[in-house]
Enzyme design. Structure first.
Site, short mmCIF file in Angstrom:
data_model
loop_
_atom_site.label_atom_id
_atom_site.label_comp_id
_atom_site.label_asym_id
_atom_site.label_seq_id
_atom_site.Cartn_x
_atom_site.Cartn_y
_atom_site.Cartn_z
N ASP A 60 0.84 -1.19 0.00
CA ASP A 60 0.00 0.00 0.00
C ASP A 60 0.88 1.24 0.00
O ASP A 60 1.70 1.42 0.90
CB ASP A 60 -0.88 0.00 1.26
CG ASP A 60 -1.75 1.24 1.32
OD1 ASP A 60 -2.74 1.29 0.57
OD2 ASP A 60 -1.41 2.17 2.09
N TYR A 65 3.09 9.66 -0.03
CA TYR A 65 4.18 9.01 0.73
C TYR A 65 5.56 9.24 0.11
O TYR A 65 6.58 8.96 0.74
CB TYR A 65 3.95 7.50 0.84
CG TYR A 65 2.67 7.05 1.51
CD1 TYR A 65 1.85 7.94 2.19
CD2 TYR A 65 2.28 5.71 1.46
CE1 TYR A 65 0.68 7.51 2.79
CE2 TYR A 65 1.10 5.27 2.07
CZ TYR A 65 0.31 6.18 2.72
OH TYR A 65 -0.85 5.75 3.31
N LYS A 90 -2.72 6.07 -4.08
CA LYS A 90 -3.86 6.95 -3.76
C LYS A 90 -3.67 8.33 -4.36
O LYS A 90 -2.53 8.79 -4.52
CB LYS A 90 -4.00 7.11 -2.23
CG LYS A 90 -3.95 5.80 -1.46
CD LYS A 90 -4.22 5.98 0.01
CE LYS A 90 -3.91 4.71 0.78
NZ LYS A 90 -2.49 4.53 1.10
N HIS A 123 -7.52 9.34 -1.19
CA HIS A 123 -6.83 9.32 0.10
C HIS A 123 -7.70 9.86 1.25
O HIS A 123 -7.72 9.29 2.33
CB HIS A 123 -5.53 10.14 -0.01
CG HIS A 123 -4.46 9.66 0.90
ND1 HIS A 123 -3.14 9.57 0.53
CD2 HIS A 123 -4.49 9.25 2.18
CE1 HIS A 123 -2.42 9.13 1.54
NE2 HIS A 123 -3.22 8.93 2.56
#
Ligand code: A2P
Length: 298
Positions: A60, A65, A90, A123
């Protein structure tokens, strides 16, 4: 969502028996995946490579990120074929909207050096708690997601951090239903109403921070149950998620903890102990909520 047996093997060194969940779009996913938020700092691709070796097959990530390049690199050089792993990314809050959502996935695919992702998620439902335009923006975003699915850029579409009201609105307008809702979930912060709603609607709940970022691992009840079941506190949290029908996405940076977190399919928490965990007072909440300003704990 019927669980079924699925085998995931390591690269010859590790073999892990993992069960799977069947999603509403008929795809199967392992019951436990690998979370990568802040898991790759400094060490980058090495952590993900180690996770593949440890037996993880679901990864994931998110554009937010900033580790998609490292993940793509690690998965390309791992001894697994692309179709043996699943990757979810996301679209970030600030990138929502029809055109931006499409651009966001294209940019993620470029960073991953892949031609599709397995899952593409929204998200957060809103850009911020005061966002008054969120419904309109959400529908534009979802329309783009449905087209990306039709175009084969992703095999499934879902959401993250959606509460019942956000999901109710989306379901009333969507042509294609989300397969996942990824929320903060761990003993001490269950968001049970949202979990119940998702389970009634056939939306698979994923748990971010299933260990409460370690904040719940020192809790006295969890430590007592860990001793009783001869497991670690982390394994109690992960097993708890599985028995609640949730797919945990723990992260870890060393092989020992990666393996420990996968070793949760060989024991069962008794119903009375599940009830104790379910009724724990609020513990370890991150402070994040889609409709409220962030709370910072000292
Ligand atoms: P590390 O990254 O140093 O391996 P969460 O998944 O809830 O966000 O929690 C992640 C945190 O929990 C990280 O600090 C991670 O440490 C730690 N962690 C992961 N697995 C375990 C484990 N089995 N025992 C203790 N801490 C763990």
């Amino acid at each position: 969502m019927q669980p079924e047996a699925m085998h995931t093997g390591g690269n010859g060194r590790v073999r892990v028996m993992m069960e799977s969940y069947r999603l509403s779009n008929n795809l199967a996913v392992p019951k436990l995946g690998f979370g990568t938020y802040k898991a790759t700092e400094g060490t980058g691709a090495e952590v993900v490579a180690l996770a593949v070796e440890s037996g993880y097959r679901y990864f994931d990530t998110a554009s937010f990120y900033q580790n998609e390049e490292a993940i793509g690199e690690a998965l390309r050089s791992a001894a697994v074929r692309r179709d043996e792993v699943q990757i979810a990314t996301k679209v970030w809050k600030a990138d929502m909207g029809y055109a931006q959502t499409k651009e966001s996935l294209e940019a993620s695919l470029v960073r991953l050096k892949m031609d599709y992702v397995d899952f593409f998620l929204i998200h957060w439902p809103k850009t911020d708690p005061e966002d008054t335009q969120w419904e309109e923006r959400l529908l534009e975003t979802w329309r783009a997601m449905e087209e990306l699915l039709a175009d084969g850029k992703t095999k499934g579409i879902g959401v993250s951090n959606f509460l019942t009201a956000h999901l109710t609105f989306l379901l009333a307008h969507a042509n294609i239903r989300p397969v996942f809702n990824q929320i903060e979930f761990h003993p001490g912060y269950l968001q049970q109403d949202t979990v119940d709603f998702c389970q009634q609607e056939g939306i698979q709940v994923q748990a971010w921070s299933p260990l409460g970022r370690r904040r719940v691992l020192e809790d006295s009840l969890i430590l007592r149950l860990a001793e009783q079941y001869n497991k670690s506190a982390a394994q109690i949290c992960l097993r708890f998620a599985l028995q609640k029908g949730v797919m945990p996405l723990p992260k870890a940076t060393v092989a020992e903890r990666m393996a420990e977190n996968l070793s949760v399919f060989d024991f069962e928490i008794m119903q009375k102990d599940m009830a104790l965990l379910e009724n724990m007072p609020q513990t370890g909440w991150s402070g994040e909520h889609p409709d409220r300003a962030r709370v910072y704990f000292s």
